[in-house]
Design a protein around this motif. Structure first.
Motif, PDB file in Angstrom:
ATOM      1  N   ALA A  20      -1.537   0.010  13.354  1.00 24.40           N
ATOM      2  CA  ALA A  20      -0.292  -0.583  13.825  1.00 24.40           C
ATOM      3  C   ALA A  20      -0.453  -2.057  14.190  1.00 24.40           C
ATOM      4  O   ALA A  20       0.514  -2.810  14.203  1.00 24.40           O
ATOM      5  N   ASP A  65      -6.244  -3.294  19.247  1.00 27.82           N
ATOM      6  CA  ASP A  65      -7.163  -2.299  18.678  1.00 27.82           C
ATOM      7  C   ASP A  65      -8.189  -2.962  17.755  1.00 27.82           C
ATOM      8  O   ASP A  65      -8.785  -3.946  18.146  1.00 27.82           O
ATOM      9  N   LYS A 105      -9.220   2.030  25.000  1.00 27.63           N
ATOM     10  CA  LYS A 105      -9.435   2.821  23.783  1.00 27.63           C
ATOM     11  C   LYS A 105      -9.803   1.913  22.616  1.00 27.63           C
ATOM     12  O   LYS A 105      -9.416   0.752  22.558  1.00 27.63           O
ATOM     13  N   SER A 157       0.605   2.523  19.320  1.00 25.80           N
ATOM     14  CA  SER A 157       1.214   2.606  17.983  1.00 25.80           C
ATOM     15  C   SER A 157       2.702   2.950  18.065  1.00 25.80           C
ATOM     16  O   SER A 157       3.516   2.350  17.362  1.00 25.80           O
TER      17      SER A 157
HETATM   18 MG    MG Z   1      -3.889   1.175  16.569  1.00 24.61          MG
END
Ligand code: MG
Ligand code: PMV
Length: 330
Positions: A294, A298, A102, A214
């Motif tokens: 977070a 990512d 993701k 997260s």
């Molecule tokens: Mg994130």
């Protein structure tokens, strides 16, 4: 007739973790990477998302519970307007990921807003950004989500926003006790302001290709959140908003550096190696870079005020194994 709707992604500029506390603010930006929903009435319910390899009806399914819970809330919402939900087929495409990893652009918030938009489009109902936000937050709170709801605010408004969080626990209790119509009609106490920036810059998103969860990070970091972290973050979130509105580059850079530093001090889990490299790449350039959301993987972001600086930054990212996922001129 088929109706097509879409929803964007989002990223945090400032205020992460702090915004989890009621009354604290954050600044988030819409990202023009979209999820699309196609909906039409059909014989029986059919839900399909390209995240999975199977379609479902409304029978509870582990993969589809988020979409199914949204449908259930929308059924209640339509009933409150004396409309009864009829079977439809909804196809969702544009998973915000690559090779099963993701991007971290808020796909779960985005899929909730998308499902709300699809069902309202099917019935020709026009919801405001604010009504859409409340319904999406309602779905997530009912599910026991532990987030600030900043993601759905940004996705529903599809804009650069200042978001100040509300007492989610209180609203979650009301969801359990009162009818949807009554809960939605109340003032929840949040603040959302659109921000029209008065300066130009390149907004760059670097993808670490390291998916982070997260919820796990929040559980890990929460105990470290102090009143001084909250006060200092809030001060610089507001300074950042002002700097964007007034076109003050130096203050903008300072405030982003400050919130970034506060996150770095908050927990070593936030700035992992890749995110440290992402930030380091801005050294000596007319730009500012930081982790987003977070952390722990990512994406990170950069605001660059010089096109040559943008090129150098992106090159440095590449060397560090960070991919330029998105770029926008503001
Ligand atoms: Mg994130
Ligand atoms: O990594 P993301 O995009 O899920 O952002 C999380 C931001 C937090 O402030 C840490 C949590 C929240 O819900 O606001």
């Amino acid at each position: 007739m088929t109706k097509t709707v879409r929803t964007c992604g989002k990223l945090y500029l400032a205020g992460e973790y702090s915004v989890l506390t009621t009354g604290q603010g954050a600044i988030l930006k819409n990202i023009s990477i979209y999820m699309t929903g196609e909906i039409h009435f059909s014989e029986c319910y059919q839900l399909f998302s390209d995240m999975f390899d199977h379609a479902v009806d409304l029978t509870p399914d582990d993969d589809y519970h988020l979409i199914q819970d949204t449908v259930a809330v929308m059924d209640e919402f339509l009933q409150s307007r004396s409309i009864s939900l009829r079977p439809f087929s909804l196809t969702i495409t544009g998973k915000m990921e690559r090779d099963g990893k993701k991007f971290g652009l808020g796909s779960s918030g985005s899929v909730v807003v998308l499902t709300i938009r699809a069902i309202t489009a099917l019935y020709g109902l026009a919801l405001s950004a604010d009504e859409t936000f409340k319904l999406a937050a309602y779905v997530l709170l009912k599910r026991g989500d532990n987030g600030s709801m900043g993601d759905v605010a940004c996705i529903a408004y599809e804009d650069l926003i200042y978001y100040q969080s509300f007492d989610r626990q209180k609203i979650a209790e009301q969801i359990n006790e009162s009818p949807l119509k009554q809960v939605i009609a109340q003032d929840w106490g949040y603040v959302i302001r659109r921000i029209q920036p008065q300066l130009t810059f390149d907004f760059l998103v670097g993808w670490t290709k390291e998916p982070a969860i997260s919820r796990d990070l929040i559980n890990q970091v929460t105990s470290a959140i102090s009143s001084s972290f909250l006060a200092q973050t809030q001060e610089d979130v507001l300074r950042l908003e002002k700097a964007l509105l007034a076109g003050e580059k130096e203050i903008l850079k300072e405030s982003l550096e400050k919130v970034s530093h506060l996150l770095m001090e908050l927990s070593p889990a936030i700035y992992n190696e890749k995110l440290r490299a992402l930030k380091r790449a801005s050294q000596g350039l007319d730009c500012v870079a930081k982790s987003s959301g977070a952390g722990g993987g990512d994406c990170g972001i950069a605001l660059s005020f010089d096109s040559q600086a943008s090129e150098i930054l992106v090159e440095r990212w590449q060397v560090a194994g960070i991919e330029l996922l998105y770029r926008e001129k503001l």
